[in-house]
Design an enzyme around this catalytic site. Structure first.
Site, PDB file in Angstrom:
ATOM      1  N   GLY A   1       0.816  -1.216   0.000  1.00 33.54           N
ATOM      2  CA  GLY A   1       0.000   0.000   0.000  1.00 33.54           C
ATOM      3  C   GLY A   1       0.844   1.259   0.000  1.00 33.54           C
TER       4      GLY A   1
ATOM      5  NE  ARG B   1      -6.217  -7.859  -2.605  1.00 33.84           N
ATOM      6  CZ  ARG B   1      -6.720  -7.593  -1.421  1.00 33.84           C
ATOM      7  NH1 ARG B   1      -7.195  -8.583  -0.675  1.00 33.84           N
ATOM      8  NH2 ARG B   1      -6.769  -6.348  -0.947  1.00 33.84           N
ATOM      9  CB  SER B   2      -0.293  -8.607  -2.145  1.00 33.84           C
ATOM     10  OG  SER B   2      -1.378  -7.764  -2.449  1.00 33.84           O
TER      11      SER B   2
ATOM     12  CB  SER C   1      -2.495  10.225  -0.873  1.00 34.39           C
ATOM     13  OG  SER C   1      -2.195  11.324  -0.041  1.00 34.39           O
ATOM     14  N   GLY C   2      -4.930  10.217   1.418  1.00 35.10           N
ATOM     15  CA  GLY C   2      -5.367   9.783   2.735  1.00 35.10           C
ATOM     16  C   GLY C   2      -6.451   8.727   2.673  1.00 35.10           C
TER      17      GLY C   2
ATOM     18  NE  ARG D   1      -5.065   6.416  14.530  1.00 40.84           N
ATOM     19  CZ  ARG D   1      -5.529   6.791  13.354  1.00 40.84           C
ATOM     20  NH1 ARG D   1      -6.680   7.450  13.271  1.00 40.84           N
ATOM     21  NH2 ARG D   1      -4.857   6.502  12.252  1.00 40.84           N
TER      22      ARG D   1
ATOM     23  CB  CYS E   1      -2.840  11.646   8.123  1.00 41.16           C
ATOM     24  SG  CYS E   1      -4.549  11.600   7.523  1.00 41.16           S
TER      25      CYS E   1
ATOM     26  CB  VAL F   1       0.900   3.986   4.686  1.00 42.86           C
ATOM     27  CG1 VAL F   1       1.656   4.105   6.008  1.00 42.86           C
ATOM     28  CG2 VAL F   1      -0.042   5.179   4.516  1.00 42.86           C
TER      29      VAL F   1
ATOM     30  CG  HIS G   1      -3.617  15.620   4.947  1.00 45.95           C
ATOM     31  ND1 HIS G   1      -3.930  15.188   3.677  1.00 45.95           N
ATOM     32  CD2 HIS G   1      -4.027  14.626   5.793  1.00 45.95           C
ATOM     33  CE1 HIS G   1      -4.504  13.992   3.747  1.00 45.95           C
ATOM     34  NE2 HIS G   1      -4.580  13.642   5.021  1.00 45.95           N
TER      35      HIS G   1
ATOM     36  NE  ARG H   1     -10.387  12.612   1.526  1.00 42.29           N
ATOM     37  CZ  ARG H   1      -9.639  11.980   2.429  1.00 42.29           C
ATOM     38  NH1 ARG H   1      -8.350  12.308   2.587  1.00 42.29           N
ATOM     39  NH2 ARG H   1     -10.148  11.039   3.200  1.00 42.29           N
TER      40      ARG H   1
END
Length: 344
Positions: free
Chosen positions: A12, A39-40, A160-161, A99, A130, A14, A245, A238
């Protein structure tokens, strides 16, 4: 000799940044493994001059791993982070799942590095959202100087977030507008309205009070990381930007703090670069922050509508400070404090 690192979600946006930043910052790596879903499996990712082939998360043995950098989404983290921690690795998790867990430290190293010691309760350290990460980096030194009472923040968050598919959606919609062609697969789009040449005041799900979950994260995470007494309200938007950002921030303090004083304080603060010339172009925009480690602060000025207030503009690469860089910095905190007992 260095440490044994695993990166989960290595294919991905990140995950790839995590690999890049580990190499850029010369983190002492003895062994590194890229992990992803079945799958990856076999997908190649870069680590400096090396090419790593992704292995599957489900079959990997973490018993000899020192640190696991986790960026595979909330569902994967909820299931796997405790399992990985139980095998002895310290998990640094980029999802929102852990978190607000009182037994999991939420860490931004420039703000509350000492909190990493709390990892021992569950073996997990959480990375903040982020938009929160760059905000608290800028708020911390000002809070120390004049004590923040209230913050009003409006975010301008890049696509991209929301992941690679969101970036593809912006790209395809933009191309389609130029050639007068509707993008294919529009029914499966990531955003509820057109993102190209538009702004959308809606990130994550709506809550009962009318705020979105993204806005709630800014409030709750800032309180946990910085100070529970700070009052904060947010509007998260967005915007059609690929990476980076931005935030327009108004701060009310308990003690007077001039713009000049704030500028001097921020120039000396870790992780911050002040670019604040009162002239055309004398500020930083998202395009200029891409690939940089710093959180940039511009447009610092006094707010005459409150007794002790400032306004400012904060910009950062959300894939770096907002995610991958912060995770690597947490790993550096653990290493510097001698908390990685299995170091060779």
């Amino acid at each position: 000799m260095g440490y044994r690192i695993a990166v989960v979600g290595a294919t991905g946006n990140v995950g790839r940044e995590m690999l890049s930043i580990l190499e850029e910052r010369e983190f002492p790596v003895d062994e590194i493994v890229a992990l992803a879903s079945r799958r990856s499996q076999g997908t190649e990712v870069s680590f400096g001059d090396r090419v790593l082939k992704c292995q599957t998360l489900e079959t990997f043995d973490f018993s000899k791993t020192d640190i696991c950098l986790m960026s595979a989404g909330g569902a994967v983290s909820k299931e796997w982070s405790p399992k990985i921690a139980a095998q002895g690795a310290i998990v640094i998790d980029n999802s929102s799942v852990w978190r607000m867990d009182p037994d999991v430290p939420l860490v931004v190293p420039e703000v509350n590095a000492d909190a990493v010691a709390g990892y021992t309760k569950k073996g997990i350290i959480a990375n903040p959202n982020c938009s929160t990460a760059q905000l608290v980096v800028a708020l911390k030194p000002l809070h120390d100087a004049a004590k923040i009472k209230r913050v009003v923040v409006s975010t301008y968050q890049s696509v991209s977030g929301a992941g690679k598919d969101a970036m593809d959606e912006l790209w395809n919609q933009t191309k389609g507008i130029y050639v007068n062609q509707a993008p294919e697969g529009d029914e499966n789009r990531k955003f509820p309205k057109q993102i190209a040449f538009n702004v959308i005041p809606h990130i994550d799900v709506f809550m009962e009070d009318g705020y979105t979950k993204e806005e709630w994260k800014l409030v709750a995470e800032t309180k946990k990381i910085l100070d529970p007494k700070i009052k904060l309200t947010a509007t998260a938007v967005r915007v059609p930007v690929f990476v980076g950002h931005s935030e327009a921030v108004n701060i009310e303090f308990e003690k007077p703090l001039s713009a000049d004083e704030a500028r001097d304080i921020l120039r000396e603060a870790p992780g911050i670069l002040v670019v604040d010339k009162r002239e055309p172009g004398g500020y930083v925009t998202p395009v200029e922050c891409v690939g940089d480690f710093a959180t940039f602060v511009s447009r610092i000025r006094e707010d005459p509508t409150v007794d002790s207030g400032l306004a400012m503009w904060i910009v950062s690469d959300n894939l770096r400070k907002g995610a991958a860089l912060n995770a690597v910095q947490i790993a550096e905190c653990l290493a510097n404090r001698g908390m990685l007992k299995k170091a060779a």
